[in-house]
Write an enzyme that holds these catalytic residues in place. Structure first.
Site, mmCIF file in Angstrom:
data_model
loop_
_atom_site.group_PDB
_atom_site.id
_atom_site.type_symbol
_atom_site.label_atom_id
_atom_site.label_comp_id
_atom_site.label_asym_id
_atom_site.label_seq_id
_atom_site.Cartn_x
_atom_site.Cartn_y
_atom_site.Cartn_z
ATOM 1 N N HIS A 79 -78.187 30.762 -58.500
ATOM 2 C CA HIS A 79 -76.856 30.702 -57.868
ATOM 3 C C HIS A 79 -75.918 31.713 -58.523
ATOM 4 O O HIS A 79 -76.144 32.117 -59.662
ATOM 5 C CB HIS A 79 -76.203 29.338 -58.120
ATOM 6 C CG HIS A 79 -76.998 28.146 -57.704
ATOM 7 N ND1 HIS A 79 -76.657 27.387 -56.611
ATOM 8 C CD2 HIS A 79 -78.086 27.552 -58.254
ATOM 9 C CE1 HIS A 79 -77.505 26.370 -56.504
ATOM 10 N NE2 HIS A 79 -78.384 26.447 -57.489
ATOM 11 N N THR A 98 -71.758 31.397 -59.501
ATOM 12 C CA THR A 98 -70.822 30.269 -59.606
ATOM 13 C C THR A 98 -69.651 30.391 -58.640
ATOM 14 O O THR A 98 -69.027 29.387 -58.303
ATOM 15 C CB THR A 98 -70.246 30.175 -61.033
ATOM 16 O OG1 THR A 98 -69.578 31.413 -61.330
ATOM 17 C CG2 THR A 98 -71.341 29.926 -62.052
ATOM 18 N N GLU A 123 -77.167 28.741 -62.770
ATOM 19 C CA GLU A 123 -75.906 29.305 -62.285
ATOM 20 C C GLU A 123 -75.543 30.541 -63.100
ATOM 21 O O GLU A 123 -75.525 30.499 -64.333
ATOM 22 C CB GLU A 123 -74.768 28.274 -62.416
ATOM 23 C CG GLU A 123 -74.867 27.098 -61.474
ATOM 24 C CD GLU A 123 -74.273 27.379 -60.085
ATOM 25 O OE1 GLU A 123 -73.743 28.502 -59.868
ATOM 26 O OE2 GLU A 123 -74.347 26.480 -59.232
ATOM 27 N N HIS A 156 -79.915 30.243 -53.685
ATOM 28 C CA HIS A 156 -79.288 29.123 -52.983
ATOM 29 C C HIS A 156 -79.161 29.410 -51.484
ATOM 30 O O HIS A 156 -79.356 28.537 -50.651
ATOM 31 C CB HIS A 156 -77.899 28.861 -53.589
ATOM 32 C CG HIS A 156 -77.370 27.498 -53.309
ATOM 33 N ND1 HIS A 156 -76.094 27.109 -53.651
ATOM 34 C CD2 HIS A 156 -77.940 26.414 -52.704
ATOM 35 C CE1 HIS A 156 -75.912 25.847 -53.278
ATOM 36 N NE2 HIS A 156 -77.012 25.409 -52.703
ATOM 37 N N ASP A 173 -75.079 32.626 -51.975
ATOM 38 C CA ASP A 173 -75.314 33.023 -53.361
ATOM 39 C C ASP A 173 -76.801 32.999 -53.716
ATOM 40 O O ASP A 173 -77.540 32.184 -53.163
ATOM 41 C CB ASP A 173 -74.516 32.130 -54.324
ATOM 42 C CG ASP A 173 -74.909 30.645 -54.266
ATOM 43 O OD1 ASP A 173 -74.964 30.093 -53.160
ATOM 44 O OD2 ASP A 173 -75.144 30.052 -55.335
HETATM 45 ZN ZN LIG Z 1 -75.064 27.913 -55.250
#
Ligand SMILES: [Zn+2]
Length: 312
Positions: free
Chosen positions: A80, A82, A145, A183, A193
């Protein structure tokens, strides 16, 4: 001897107090430990909870537990960004109960790694999503993340840490190369993302994710003027409501470029194709990146044709 032990105990206690006092997350760390302890109690429950008491099953009188088992292991890694401005902001977000979001790891722009949750626990990073036939991504995956505002490039220090972490995870849990995804791949209608600057090709070269064979030998453009798309009926675009709604003409008309329909190729890779334009956009965010839209050019079709076979 006893005196020296007491001094040692005092030093240890003092160090603990100082380190707790200096960690602003000491209160939420206590909550974390309490929750982990509660979950460990669940693991101690022996099946079935009450032998012979349910109407549905005819449990044997004697319970027999196998001697051969271990903990389940993660088999997917979801990356991901953030979409926040600092690691501090993200750490705060992941320690506020009302947000109901978390991930196993957060990596700062400076390469600093925060391991917020034991890999064997279920973090809440994926939300609703699907990859292949897997509809419970949180249960199967590790969430990572990357501190990034959603538009900027990922720093070299951050990428170096990520690659080291991926190497460790891949080795430790024997995660297949195809199972390192973003993601946006698992939630194409909701997420974008990591952003289009994320170096998926570099990751694939290192064994994290798959990539197509380059060079692809044409540079395609959308073909104008025909109303029949490759494997796609115009009605299939009906669910798109944003400004980037394509016309059916934005799909290339060269059927020989792809052996199956785009829908089938994307589905084989793992995308949820319920909303086909969203799946196309997610595919382009990951594998094309120079343009991220719902158009499949000749070039994109060639990429797709080469790529989907690697997932078979
Ligand atoms: Zn995400």
């Amino acid at each position: 001897m006893k005196y020296r032990n007491n001094i040692g105990a005092l030093l240890i206690t003092g160090t603990l107090i100082i380190s707790c006092a200096s960690n602003p997350y000491a209160p939420t760390n206590r909550v974390h430990k309490k929750q982990a302890k509660a979950l460990s109690k669940e693991l101690k429950v022996l099946p079935p909870p009450s032998p012979g008491t349910t109407a549905k099953y005819n449990y044997a009188e004697d319970w027999v537990g196998t001697t051969n088992f271990s903990l389940r292991r993660p088999n997917l890694v979801v990356i991901h960004h953030t979409a926040q401005n600092s690691v501090d902001q993200t750490l705060k977000t992941f320690t506020l109960p009302r947000t109901q979001v978390s991930s196993h790891y957060v990596i700062g722009r400076n390469g600093e790694v925060y391991h917020m949750l034991n890999d064997l626990y279920r973090a809440w990073h994926a939300g609703n999503g699907q990859w292949g036939s897997n509809t419970d991504i949180n249960s199967a995956s590790i969430g990572i993340e990357l501190d990034n505002n959603g538009f900027e490039e990922f720093s070299p220090l951050q990428m170096a840490s990520l690659l080291n972490l991926l190497e460790d995870l891949k080795t430790k849990y024997k995660i297949p190369a195809a199972n390192f995804i973003g993601h946006s791949d698992i939630a194409p209608t909701r997420k974008n993302d990591p952003n289009r600057t994320f170096p998926w090709k570099l990751l694939a070269l290192k064994g994290f994710g798959l990539w197509y064979d380059e060079p692809i030998d044409i540079i395609g453009e959308p073909v104008e003027g025909s109303s029949t798309a490759v494997g796609i009926e115009p009605s299939e675009f009906g669910s798109v409501s944003n400004d980037s709604t394509p016309s059916p003409n934005s799909i290339s008309q060269n059927p020989e470029l792809l052996d199956v329909s785009p829908r089938v190729a994307l589905k084989i890779i793992g995308y949820d194709v319920t909303d086909l334009p969203a799946a196309i956009k997610a595919f382009k965010l990951h594998f094309i990146q120079t343009e991220v839209d719902t158009t499949l050019t000749d070039y994109d079709l060639k990429v797709l044709n080469n790529l989907y076979k690697k997932y078979l």
